[in-house]
Design a protein around this motif. Structure first.
Motif, PDB file in Angstrom:
ATOM      1  N   GLU A 269       0.832  -1.212   0.000  1.00  0.00           N
ATOM      2  CA  GLU A 269       0.000   0.000   0.000  1.00  0.00           C
ATOM      3  C   GLU A 269       0.861   1.255   0.000  1.00  0.00           C
ATOM      4  O   GLU A 269       0.603   2.202  -0.756  1.00  0.00           O
TER       5      GLU A 269
ATOM      6  N   GLN B 244       2.494   1.745  -3.408  1.00  0.00           N
ATOM      7  CA  GLN B 244       1.567   2.291  -4.395  1.00  0.00           C
ATOM      8  C   GLN B 244       1.364   3.793  -4.177  1.00  0.00           C
ATOM      9  O   GLN B 244       1.233   4.560  -5.144  1.00  0.00           O
ATOM     10  N   SER B 245       1.358   4.216  -2.923  1.00  0.00           N
ATOM     11  CA  SER B 245       1.249   5.654  -2.628  1.00  0.00           C
ATOM     12  C   SER B 245       2.470   6.400  -3.154  1.00  0.00           C
ATOM     13  O   SER B 245       2.359   7.518  -3.670  1.00  0.00           O
TER      14      SER B 245
END
Length: 292
Positions: free
Chosen positions: A4, A7-8
């Protein structure tokens, strides 16, 4: 970094790239100077990672003035000249949006190693012997018999994934996949970093340069080895970090340029009429050489 968070980070890179593209471009002269500085940085850092002993200022002296450094080895100087030529070739291909091919890869390696390989006939030629990273004899690179099919697979992977992967992930994975094959006797690391920046430049991202100081070089090599063992995201994160840093630096440069332009326009005291009407000295008039 978990998936996560990674991806940020990729989303930040995309946003930074869009922000960079919205600024007024630098003048032609400033672009040339910036590109020259980046090229010198690449040649110095990429060679230094492989053991070249020239520092950045010595590299700049050789490339800018042609002046060699007292006490420098001929090999270090020739590596500098060769990688500089290979970098210029890589950027030319990137500007033309040339698709990746084995010919391109062979040519890059041929230029990188032409003057320093022990046998010039080996430049750009796939190896016929086994090789491995220093200290990892138990984890050799691809078997020589498998190099050609693995390179075929690399080109196929590139054509299928360049437009679907995030540009920075694609560039990092291209570097990783090529290094894992290690197809040539010499120059694989320098060729890999050229290929990575070839991919970045084609997508409009700035060139990134892995720094050769002890800490960053160790991190780079360690993450490459971990990625070869299956954890490829750890290497993608490293390259994404370099890309983020370089994007922010470029944006700051572009912001400063626009600020300087606005200030110059606001503080301009002369109008076009006053400039054309301003008395000009006649170089043939002897009075211009006299005091008041």
């Amino acid at each position: 970094m978990n998936t996560e968070n990674f991806q940020s980070l990729l989303q930040r890179l995309t946003s930074l790239k869009k922000e960079m593209d919205q600024f007024r471009p630098l003048s032609k002269h400033q672009v040339q100077e910036l590109e020259k500085d980046t090229r010198i940085e690449h040649v110095w850092s990429s060679n230094a990672i492989e053991g070249n002993r020239l520092d950045r200022f010595e590299t700049a002296s050789i490339l800018n003035t042609g002046v060699t450094v007292h006490g420098a080895s001929v090999k270090d100087i020739l590596e500098t000249l060769d990688l500089n030529q290979a970098y210029e070739y890589m950027m030319s291909l990137a500007s033309k949006k040339e698709p990746l091919s084995q010919t391109t890869i062979r040519d890059l390696n041929r230029i990188v190693t032409l003057q320093t390989t022990q046998d010039k006939s080996e430049a750009g030629v796939y190896r016929a012997i086994e090789v491995w990273p220093n200290g990892f004899e138990n984890h050799p690179y691809v078997n020589p018999i498998d190099i050609r099919p693995r390179m075929d697979q690399l080109i196929e992977w590139s054509s299928q994934n360049q437009s679907t992967l995030h540009p920075v992930v694609y560039a990092a994975d291209l570097h990783l996949r090529f290094v894992s094959i290690h197809p040539f006797i010499d120059g694989n690391g320098r060729t890999a970093r050229l290929l990575m920046n070839f991919a970045l430049a084609q997508s409009g991202y700035p060139v990134i340069n892995v720094q050769p100081n002890h800490e960053e070089r160790y991190t780079y090599m360690d993450r490459l080895e971990q990625a070869r063992s299956g954890n490829k995201q750890i290497f993608e994160e490293l390259i994404a970090g370099y890309a983020e840093k370089e994007l922010k630096r470029r944006i700051e440069t572009l912001k400063l340029n626009e600020k300087n332009i606005r200030e110059a326009q606001a503080e301009k005291g002369l109008t076009k009429r006053s400039i054309t009407g301003y008395p000009r000295s006649n170089p043939k008039d002897p009075k211009i050489f006299r005091g008041r």
